[in-house]
Scaffold this motif. Structure first.
Motif, short mmCIF file in Angstrom:
data_model
loop_
_atom_site.label_atom_id
_atom_site.label_comp_id
_atom_site.label_asym_id
_atom_site.label_seq_id
_atom_site.Cartn_x
_atom_site.Cartn_y
_atom_site.Cartn_z
N VAL A 68 0.83 -1.21 0.00
CA VAL A 68 0.00 0.00 0.00
C VAL A 68 0.86 1.26 0.00
N LYS A 69 2.15 1.12 0.32
CA LYS A 69 3.10 2.23 0.27
C LYS A 69 4.44 1.72 -0.26
N MET A 75 -2.22 -7.90 -4.51
CA MET A 75 -1.66 -9.17 -4.08
C MET A 75 -1.85 -10.21 -5.19
N THR A 76 -0.87 -11.08 -5.34
CA THR A 76 -0.94 -12.18 -6.31
C THR A 76 -0.54 -13.47 -5.60
N ARG A 358 0.80 -8.51 7.57
CA ARG A 358 0.14 -7.71 8.60
C ARG A 358 1.02 -6.59 9.15
N VAL A 359 2.34 -6.65 9.00
CA VAL A 359 3.21 -5.58 9.52
C VAL A 359 3.38 -4.42 8.53
N HIS A 360 2.83 -4.56 7.33
CA HIS A 360 2.92 -3.48 6.33
C HIS A 360 1.71 -2.56 6.46
N PRO A 361 1.89 -1.24 6.46
CA PRO A 361 3.16 -0.54 6.24
C PRO A 361 3.80 0.02 7.51
#
Length: 385
Positions: A68-69, A75-76, A358-361
């Motif tokens: 997202v940043k 997602m693929t 889950r840790v992004h961003p």
């Protein structure tokens, strides 16, 4: 809707669109709703979920955003994830199991037999088994300052640590313990854990996208993680200690894809063999995955019995990927801090792989509820109640 890729797919052993008789595909379809809701709640930007049953992929989808940043990227299913602590069983644990299989190591070996300096400060009774079960008495994580001067100095400082508790007397999940195991792989085999695992596990299994320190070409598919020095981490390990050790450590550093993890889990479910290539003997798979009782603290005033295997969680506070319906003590799995998880249930010939970023961003998010919900959905699809 956040879903971006794929419908139900049976890629491996069953023809497309074919399901085992004991699998409720309508129930399995509830995974879509669960992942989309987790993304809407802000628990992760995206995820790839794959379910293996009866040696076939019966569910395989990508959801949401890989990034997202600084820019949004969909997602693929072939996205490459920082596997975080899934490194422990998949790379380090499997390597240790192979060294045991080769007769070069025993679970009851004292660590100091192979690393004499490790015996310092009361650690002379710590065994390989203690490390694998997280019952060594070692601290969970030593000070990040111990890694400031590079890998060699970090290992020297780990060898000089004191125990928090006598070896074998309590369970405490320890990154340090698996850093020690990664070092044992190198001391015994002569090859660093990344090279040993590649040669003996990943290459034989054709896990082509599974590696430490990803190449520039692979970075094009990597899901970025959190922040380091105010910048998004892309293609470098998220774990700060593994990063200070050059990206290669026993507790973290591995990158992989859902499809590669399918091959790995199928190997375990097939007692160590895949596509005519045997990686582990059947008795080694049993040794690697069978449960051992451990004391699991549940409150300040008491303990409860739990279980771990030689590198895998079985029944502790880390067992969320099992969900609420798979029987305790019969499966095994592991989670990764970045949002990854795998759970294997040999009794139903099932594996569940959830790779979420889950840790992004911003190093927030929470994959635990989603892991548990997907595990419960899959068990229900198999008729578990």
């Amino acid at each position: 809707m956040f879903r971006v890729a794929s419908t139900f797919v049976a890629l491996l052993a069953l023809p497309l669109g074919t399901y085992a008789a004991d699998l409720d595909k309508d129930q399995l379809a509830k995974i879509d709703t669960a992942v989309e809701a987790a993304i809407k709640r802000g628990e992760c930007p995206g995820a790839v979920v794959v379910v293996v049953h009866a040696d076939a992929v019966v569910y395989r989808k990508a959801f949401g955003k890989r990034a997202v940043k600084p820019d949004e990227v969909a997602m693929t299913t072939d996205a490459v994830f920082d596997m975080a602590s899934l490194t422990k069983p998949v790379a380090t644990g499997t390597s240790i199991a192979l060294l045991i299989q080769q007769g070069k190591l025993k679970p009851e070996d004292l660590v100091s037999k192979h690393w004499p300096e490790f015996a310092a400060n009361g650690k002379e009774k710590v065994t390989v088994e203690h490390l694998l079960l997280h019952t060594s008495g070692l601290i969970a994580d030593n000070d990040i300052k111990d890694y400031a001067s590079g890998r060699a100095k970090a290992l020297e400082r780990i060898a000089g640590l004191k125990l928090e508790a006598p070896a074998g007397t309590r369970f405490k999940y320890s990154d340090v313990g698996f850093i020690v195991l990664g070092e044992l792989v190198e001391k015994i085999s002569g090859a660093p854990v990344d090279q040993f695992a590649k040669k003996n596990v990943f290459d034989p299994l054709k896990m082509a996208d599974t590696t430490y320190t990803p190449s520039e070409s692979l970075k094009k598919r990597i899901a970025p993680t959190g922040l380091r020095d105010g910048k998004i981490i892309l293609g470098e390990v998220h774990d700060p200690r593994a990063f200070k050790m050059g990206g290669v450590a026993g507790h973290a550093g591995l990158f992989s894809t859902a499809d590669d993890m399918v091959r790995y889990c199928r190997m375990l479910l097939r007692d160590g063999e895949l596509d005519g290539t045997r990686v582990l003997d059947a008795k080694t798979v049993k040794l690697f995955t069978e449960p051992h009782p451990v004391d699991v603290p549940v409150t300040k005033g008491g303990d409860a019995k739990g279980s771990r295997s030689f590198g895998w969680d079985v029944d502790t506070a880390y067992s969320a990927p099992r969900g609420n319906l798979f029987k305790k003590g019969e499966g095994y799995g592991h989670t990764g801090f970045t949002g990854t998880s795998a759970w294997v249930d040999p009794g139903t010939k099932t594996a569940i792989i959830v790779l979420a970023n889950r840790v992004h961003p911003d190093d927030k998010g929470n994959a635990t509820p989603l892991r548990r919900e997907i595990g419960t959905i899959v068990a229900a699809a198999l008729g578990k109640k």
